[in-house]
Design a protein around this motif. Structure first.
Motif, mmCIF file in Angstrom:
data_model
loop_
_atom_site.group_PDB
_atom_site.id
_atom_site.type_symbol
_atom_site.label_atom_id
_atom_site.label_comp_id
_atom_site.label_asym_id
_atom_site.label_seq_id
_atom_site.Cartn_x
_atom_site.Cartn_y
_atom_site.Cartn_z
ATOM 1 N N THR A 1 53.396 -45.001 19.609
ATOM 2 C CA THR A 1 54.512 -44.853 20.549
ATOM 3 C C THR A 1 54.030 -44.464 21.946
ATOM 4 O O THR A 1 54.831 -44.364 22.869
ATOM 5 C CB THR A 1 55.507 -43.797 20.045
ATOM 6 O OG1 THR A 1 54.812 -42.557 19.832
ATOM 7 C CG2 THR A 1 56.149 -44.250 18.730
ATOM 8 N N SER A 2 52.736 -44.233 22.101
ATOM 9 C CA SER A 2 52.143 -43.969 23.412
ATOM 10 C C SER A 2 50.758 -44.603 23.431
ATOM 11 O O SER A 2 50.204 -44.942 22.379
ATOM 12 C CB SER A 2 52.040 -42.460 23.677
ATOM 13 O OG SER A 2 51.218 -41.834 22.711
ATOM 14 N N ASN A 3 50.188 -44.758 24.648
ATOM 15 C CA ASN A 3 48.875 -45.393 24.771
ATOM 16 C C ASN A 3 48.864 -46.736 24.041
ATOM 17 O O ASN A 3 47.932 -47.080 23.321
ATOM 18 C CB ASN A 3 47.785 -44.461 24.206
ATOM 19 C CG ASN A 3 46.385 -44.900 24.597
ATOM 20 O OD1 ASN A 3 46.174 -45.429 25.680
ATOM 21 N ND2 ASN A 3 45.432 -44.694 23.701
ATOM 22 N N ASP B 1 57.500 -49.785 24.310
ATOM 23 C CA ASP B 1 56.372 -49.674 25.237
ATOM 24 C C ASP B 1 55.173 -50.514 24.813
ATOM 25 O O ASP B 1 54.232 -50.677 25.589
ATOM 26 C CB ASP B 1 55.935 -48.209 25.352
ATOM 27 C CG ASP B 1 57.014 -47.339 25.975
ATOM 28 O OD1 ASP B 1 57.749 -47.860 26.835
ATOM 29 O OD2 ASP B 1 57.139 -46.162 25.581
#
Length: 322
Positions: free
Chosen positions: A145-147, A176
């Protein structure tokens, strides 16, 4: 063993090969092999996968048949699944004019969990392929969910036909991450073994977000039984998706056709919220647990318990005894 295994090679053309009855994959690539063509091949009755693409750059797979895979998971017709964020990639890969049928797993499994923002952008295009009579047509998985990994995965003019479960399954992918597009695809007569919906979302924990960042460009669905055409397959208390767009035509078992424009109102109906927010996660220090047996040697009733998800209870005793 695999029938054919590519590692650290480039500039290879495989044409007309028959890979069958291997103890692993029919064909396997790894470590971002480059400039590979796999054409007119048949991968039949392999144990793990028809084809495994663990890493490839500038890859073309065309006019191949991936059939009857069974033995050990994932047991897909073809699996795109790199194992390292930088040593392996899925970059400029095209699969076209192929058939993937009668596999114990998905017709095509796209599992990009190991890729992140340091990876080469994902570039995977699957066009004019037919997936039929598999456990599901496709499953696209991404847990970050990030990077997140950037790029796109595009299915164009593909057909998912008479799958035992869903035609399209998506697990966790956030808005994302790379863009996921289904362009003029068809989902026909799926859920033959009783699946919940033609397009299914699989959050793996009740606190995880439902997949997001998906575009359905004139997707056509034909149903043999009235049911939701898109739904989450499990109870989920996390935020609902907001970036699923496009248009879907659904032909019901009575022959009627509905046009569904994916907007905020439709998403709210497809993924209804019960008003709950994700619960905080508590880690219990089991060293602080003390169990008191009020009636030694006899059964003791536990207090009523309720759980929001799957659970396991482990009981330990200091020494064996009655």
């Amino acid at each position: 063993r695999h029938c054919l295994d590519f590692t650290y090679v480039r500039g290879i053309v495989v044409d007309g090969l028959r890979c069958e009855l291997s103890g692993g994959d029919g064909i396997c690539t790894g470590n971002c092999v480059e400039d590979i063509v796999i054409r007119n091949c048949v991968c039949d009755r392999n144990f793990r996968q028809g084809i495994s693409i663990c890493g490839a750059k500038d890859l073309l797979i065309e006019d191949c048949a991936l059939i009857n895979t069974a033995g050990t998971a994932p047991a897909a017709g073809i699996d795109f699944e790199p194992d390292h964020p930088t040593l392996e990639c899925i970059n400029n890969c095209v699969m076209r004019n192929c058939i993937s049928t009668n596999n114990a797993g998905a017709g095509v499994d796209v599992c990009l969990n190991q890729l992140d923002a340091t990876s080469l952008p994902v570039s995977l295009r699957i066009e004019n392929c037919r997936f039929e009579n598999n456990s599901s047509g496709t499953t696209v998985r991404y847990r970050r969910t990030s990077n997140c990994a950037t790029g796109s995965v595009v299915f164009s003019r593909c057909s998912f036909v008479r799958e035992k479960g869903c035609g399209i399954g998506i697990e966790r992918k956030s808005a994302d991450a790379f863009k996921l597009v289904f362009d003029r695809c068809k989902v026909l007569d799926c859920c033959a073994a009783g699946g919940k919906s033609d397009i299914s979302f699989f959050p793996t924990k009740w606190s995880e977000r439902i997949a997001d960042g998906i575009e359905f460009r004139d997707l056509a669905i034909r149903q043999t039984k009235a049911r939701p055409w898109m739904a989450a397959n499990d109870v989920n208390f996390a935020d609902r998706p907001t970036a699923i767009t496009g248009r879907v035509f659904v032909k019901g078992p009575d022959g009627s056709v509905t046009t569904n424009v994916l907007d905020a109102a439709l998403l709210a109906r497809a993924f209804p919220s019960d008003g709950e927010k994700p619960y905080p996660r508590y880690e219990l220090d089991y060293r602080e647990v003390k169990v008191v047996d009020n009636a030694p040697g006899e059964a003791v009733a536990l207090a009523p318990l309720s759980f929001q998800s799957r659970f396991c209870l482990d009981f330990y005793v200091a020494r064996p005894g009655k």
